[in-house]
Design a protein around this motif. Sequence first.
Motif: not given
Ligand code: HXC
Length: 273
Positions: A203, A113, A103-104, A199, A72, A193
Motif C-alpha cells: 500500500i 480483481a 492498489m488499483v 501490507g 476460498r 500500518p
Molecule cells: C490490478 C490486479 C492486481 C493489481 C491482481 N489483480 N493483482 N489488478 N492491480 N496489482 C487482478 C488480476 O489481474 C485478476 O483479474 C485478479 O486480480 C485475480 O488475480 P490472480 O493473480 O489470478 O489472483 P490470485 O492468484 O488468487 O492472487 C491473489 C492476489 C495476490 C490477492 C491477487 O496479490 C495474492 O496472492 N496476495 C496475497 C498476499 C497479500 O495480498 N498480502 C497483503 C495483505 S495486506 P483478471 O481480471 O485479470 O482475471 C492487507 C493490508 C491492509 O490486506 C492495510 C495495510 C496498511
Amino acid sequence: MTSIFHPELFKDKIAFVTGGGSGINRGIVEAFLRHGMKVAISSRSQERLDKAATEMQEQTGSEVLAIAADVRQYDAVEAAINATVEHWGGIDVVVNGAAGNFMVPAAHMSANAFRTVIDIDLNGTFNVSRAAFATLEARQGNIINISAVQAAHPMPFQAHVGAAKAGIENLTRSLASEWGGRGIRVNAIVPGPIAGTEGVDRILGQFNLVEQVEGTIPLRRFGTVEEIGNCALFLASPAAAYITGAILVCDGGQHMVNYGPMLGVMRQVDPKL
Ligand code: HXC
Ligand code: NAP
C-alpha cells in the motif's frame, strides 16, 4: 519483549490461524506459541508454511502443524480444520488472517480483481468460521477476525479491500450475536500500518509513502507484529470472557487521520480524486 501475560496462559489450548506463515498473522502465532498454545497454520503455500512452522517450533519449543488450504475453497478449509481436530482433539481459537491486497483505482479494476479480494477476505472468513463451528462450540472457543482501517474509513484504490473488510466487521458482529448463546465469542482486530509487512509494502511502499505516513500517525510510528499479537492474546484469553462483537483498533490513532496525507501522491495517479 517481556510479556505481561502468563507464559502458560494457553496451556492445552489449540489455535487455527489462516495466513499464519507470514506477517501479522505469524506474529499472532508466535505470541500464542510463547504462551503455551499449540497452533495449526494454514495458507496456500505448503512450502512457505513448512518453513515457518520449522522456524517457529525451533524458536518457541511449541508444536506447529502446517496444513495448506485455500480459504476460498470450502472443502479444503473443512479438511484442514478436520485434520487439526483429529491431530489435537479440537480447536479453541480461530484467527481469520488470510487476505489479498493490491492498489488499483476502481475505474480500472476488473470484476475478477474485486471478486478475488472479497473471496479471500470475506468469504474465506465465513468458510473457516463455519467449518470450525462445531469444535469451537464443543470447546467454548473464540474467533478473532483481522480487519483494516479501510473498513470504516474509505481509501482510494482500496474499494475491494474496504468492502471486504467492512463485510468482515459486520460478519464479526453477526456471528457474535448468533453464536453467543452457543458459548462462542467473535471479535476483530483492526491493525494500523504494521512495520515490515507485506501490507505496508503493497500500500505505502509502491508510492514511497512510508516515511510521510509514519509521521502523520498520532503516535508517530508504525505498529509492530508483537503489538497485534498482544491484542490477540487478550481477546483470546479469559480476560476477555465478556467481550464479543468487539472491533479492537490498534493503529496508533491512524483512523483519525486516515489517507489524508497520502492524497497528494495519489492525485498524481488520478488527478480527479
Ligand atoms: C490490478 C490486479 C492486481 C493489481 C491482481 N489483480 N493483482 N489488478 N492491480 N496489482 C487482478 C488480476 O489481474 C485478476 O483479474 C485478479 O486480480 C485475480 O488475480 P490472480 O493473480 O489470478 O489472483 P490470485 O492468484 O488468487 O492472487 C491473489 C492476489 C495476490 C490477492 C491477487 O496479490 C495474492 O496472492 N496476495 C496475497 C498476499 C497479500 O495480498 N498480502 C497483503 C495483505 S495486506 P483478471 O481480471 O485479470 O482475471 C492487507 C493490508 C491492509 O490486506 C492495510 C495495510 C496498511
Ligand atoms: P501477508 O503476510 O501477505 O499475509 C497474508 C497471508 O494470507 C499470507 O500468509 C498468505 O499466504 C495468506 N493467503 C493469501 N491468500 C490466501 C488464500 N486464498 N487462502 C489462504 N491463505 C491465503 O500480509 P500482512 O500484511 O501481514 O497482512 C496480514 C493480515 O493483516 C491481513 O488480513 C491484512 O489484511 C491485515 N492487515 C495488515 C496491515 C498491515 O499493515 N500489514 C494493516 C491492516 C490489516 P499464502 O501466500 O501462502 O497463501
